[in-house]
Structure formats: C-alpha cells, structure tokens
Motif scaffolding. Structure first.
Motif, short mmCIF file in Angstrom:
data_model
loop_
_atom_site.label_atom_id
_atom_site.label_comp_id
_atom_site.label_asym_id
_atom_site.label_seq_id
_atom_site.Cartn_x
_atom_site.Cartn_y
_atom_site.Cartn_z
N SER A 57 0.69 -1.15 0.04
CA SER A 57 -0.03 0.05 -0.09
C SER A 57 0.75 1.17 0.15
N GLU A 58 1.95 1.42 0.81
CA GLU A 58 2.89 2.49 0.81
C GLU A 58 3.67 2.80 -0.41
N GLU A 59 3.84 1.50 -1.35
CA GLU A 59 4.68 1.86 -2.50
C GLU A 59 3.63 2.26 -3.55
N GLU A 60 2.25 1.65 -3.41
CA GLU A 60 1.45 2.12 -4.31
C GLU A 60 0.98 3.68 -4.20
N MET A 61 1.20 4.13 -2.91
CA MET A 61 0.85 5.77 -2.76
C MET A 61 2.02 6.33 -3.20
N ASN A 62 3.03 5.88 -3.20
CA ASN A 62 4.34 6.61 -3.81
C ASN A 62 4.58 6.66 -5.33
N LEU A 63 3.53 5.84 -6.00
CA LEU A 63 3.61 5.89 -7.32
C LEU A 63 3.42 7.10 -8.00
N GLN A 64 2.14 7.66 -7.65
CA GLN A 64 2.01 8.81 -8.06
C GLN A 64 3.08 10.13 -8.26
N THR A 65 3.60 10.24 -6.85
CA THR A 65 4.84 11.09 -6.71
C THR A 65 5.75 10.60 -7.78
N THR A 66 6.09 9.25 -7.85
CA THR A 66 7.16 9.03 -8.68
C THR A 66 6.91 9.29 -10.25
N PHE A 67 5.66 9.28 -10.46
CA PHE A 67 5.29 9.32 -12.00
C PHE A 67 5.33 10.96 -12.27
N ASP A 68 4.81 11.60 -11.24
CA ASP A 68 4.92 13.20 -11.67
C ASP A 68 6.22 13.60 -11.86
N GLU A 69 7.13 13.02 -10.79
CA GLU A 69 8.56 13.56 -10.89
C GLU A 69 9.17 13.26 -12.13
N ALA A 70 8.82 12.00 -12.51
CA ALA A 70 9.43 11.20 -13.95
C ALA A 70 8.97 12.12 -14.97
N LEU A 71 7.72 12.73 -14.97
CA LEU A 71 7.21 13.45 -16.21
C LEU A 71 7.83 14.78 -16.12
N ALA A 72 7.99 15.43 -15.02
CA ALA A 72 8.40 16.70 -14.81
C ALA A 72 10.10 16.71 -15.31
N SER A 73 10.70 15.95 -15.20
CA SER A 73 12.40 15.66 -15.56
C SER A 73 12.61 15.14 -16.88
N ASP A 74 11.72 14.46 -17.62
CA ASP A 74 11.69 13.75 -18.84
C ASP A 74 10.61 14.12 -19.71
N ASP A 75 11.00 15.23 -20.36
CA ASP A 75 9.73 16.09 -21.26
C ASP A 75 9.74 15.08 -22.35
N GLN A 76 11.10 14.38 -22.81
CA GLN A 76 10.80 13.48 -24.05
C GLN A 76 10.42 12.16 -23.85
N MET A 77 10.12 11.87 -22.53
CA MET A 77 9.59 10.68 -22.23
C MET A 77 10.57 9.75 -22.84
N SER A 78 11.90 9.62 -22.72
CA SER A 78 12.89 8.64 -23.19
C SER A 78 12.93 7.56 -22.09
N THR A 79 12.79 8.07 -20.81
CA THR A 79 12.95 6.91 -19.77
C THR A 79 11.84 5.94 -19.73
N PHE A 80 10.70 6.40 -20.09
CA PHE A 80 9.41 5.60 -20.20
C PHE A 80 9.60 4.66 -21.40
N ALA A 81 10.08 5.19 -22.57
CA ALA A 81 10.32 4.47 -23.68
C ALA A 81 11.32 2.97 -23.38
N ASP A 82 12.35 3.47 -22.50
CA ASP A 82 13.41 2.37 -22.49
C ASP A 82 13.42 1.77 -21.13
N GLY A 83 12.39 2.21 -20.37
CA GLY A 83 11.85 1.05 -19.39
C GLY A 83 13.01 1.41 -17.86
N SER A 84 13.54 2.88 -18.08
CA SER A 84 14.18 3.16 -16.84
C SER A 84 13.82 4.29 -15.91
#
Length: 214
Positions: free
Chosen positions: A51-78
């Motif tokens: 449950s704790e890790e699930e709650m952290n997912l949103q924050t992790t997702f938002d931070e990834a979007l903010a730091s990777d405007d090219q979405m390259s880390t989503f494409a390569d799984g990193s």
C-alpha cells in the motif's frame, strides 16, 4: 490498511508443560498455530508495504514526467515507475508464497485426531484460513494483472506514436483497476482481523489444555 503488531502469545513459556500432552500431538499443533500467527504477521507487513509503495507511485510518476519531457525513460524502461512496479511485484510474489505456507500449516491442524483440543475450534481456524486464502489468491492474481497493465501503459506513453488519447485513456483504465484492487483490500483487511481472532482463540485453548494437564 492500518499496520498492526502481532505477538506469539506465550509460546516460549509452556514447553515443559507439553510433556503430558505429547501423545495427543498438542506440541505439533501449538507449533503449527505459532507458525500461522507468524505468517499472518508477515502478510500484514507485506500488505502495508504494498500500500505504501502504491501511494508513492503517483509522486514517482509526476517527478518522472517533470524531469523527462521527451519521455525517453518511459520508452526504455528506466523511469523510476518501473522500479516501483518491480518492487510491488516482488511483494505480490512474497504474499503468494506466504499463502502457500499458510496452507501447509493448515494441513497439520487438519490431521489432528486427538481428544485434548477442541476439534470445533481447530476446524473453525482452518475454515477461516481457507476463506482468507481464496480471497488472497484472487487479490494477488488481479493485482499482478494490474501491474502488467501499468507496465504496458508507462511504456506506451514513451512511444513515438503516443497521443493524448494514449495518455488519457490509459489513466482511466488504471484508475478503474486501482479502485477494484482497493475494494479487495478492504475485504482482506477484515479477513485478516478475523483470522487473528481465530488464532488467538486456538492459542488460548491450547494454553488452557496444557494448564489442565500440569
């Protein structure tokens, strides 16, 4: 889910009292119930961690979007969201393994054929474990499906042909799965409390039986 602390009540204080009951297999039943109690506590810990890790997912997702405007880390799984998924998948595998351990100890209790302990109370514990085990199996299967969907979604939004619909429709689907998982979690939480109540009742019965045979 509210984290609870469970203890193996009195298991270390009664070893010498078991001698008079050893022919009735009480010691083995006590050990099995103690294992069930420990497994129960481990499941509670894993569910809370999930449950704790699930709650952290949103924050992790938002931070990834903010730091990777090219979405390259989503494409390569990193992107860190994939690490979050892996961690939760590991917990689901652990929970599934604990469920199997539950059932192994249940078999020991089911084989009890003595007269010192109440067969009704032992059967009640086993019946509750059966019910909970079925709920847990359903939950872990459905949760694994949702993890795969999350993995596929995060990968898809990093693809070159991703559109706004890819982003929006995927979020809607994931939210629906999360809501369904939470409903199952509520049921599991109630069942965990009921299983603990049965464990406590059986432990008290064993303690009473041993006291009578001092």
């Amino acid at each position: 889910m509210t984290k609870k602390t469970y203890a193996l009540a009195g298991l270390g204080l009664t070893t010498l009292l078991l001698a008079s009951c050893s022919g009735d297999n009480v010691e083995e039943i006590q050990s099995a119930v103690g294992e069930i109690d420990q497994i129960h506590g481990n499941i509670v810990d894993e569910m809370n961690g999930l449950s704790e890790e699930e709650m952290n997912l949103q924050t992790t997702f938002d931070e990834a979007l903010a730091s990777d405007d090219q979405m390259s880390t989503f494409a390569d799984g990193s992107a860190p969201v994939f690490e979050n998924i892996t961690s939760r998948r590991d917990r689901i595998e652990t929970i599934s393994s604990l469920r199997e351990d539950f059932e192994s100890q249940e078999e020991i209790i089911a084989d009890y054929d003595g007269e010192s302990l109440s067969g009704e109370e032992l059967s009640g514990l086993n019946a509750k474990i059966d019910e909970f085990s079925g709920q847990l199996e359903s939950f872990t299967s459905n949760y694994e499906t949702s993890l795969t969907a999350q993995e596929d979604y995060f990968t898809s939004i990093g693809s070159e042909d991703a559109t706004y619909d890819t982003f929006s429709n995927g979020i809607t689907e994931l939210n629906e799965q999360t809501a369904a998982n939470k409903e199952e979690l509520v049921q599991l939480d109630g069942s965990l409390v009921e299983v603990k109540d049965h464990i406590t009742q059986v432990q008290e019965m064993i303690q009473s039986t041993m006291a009578e045979n001092e």
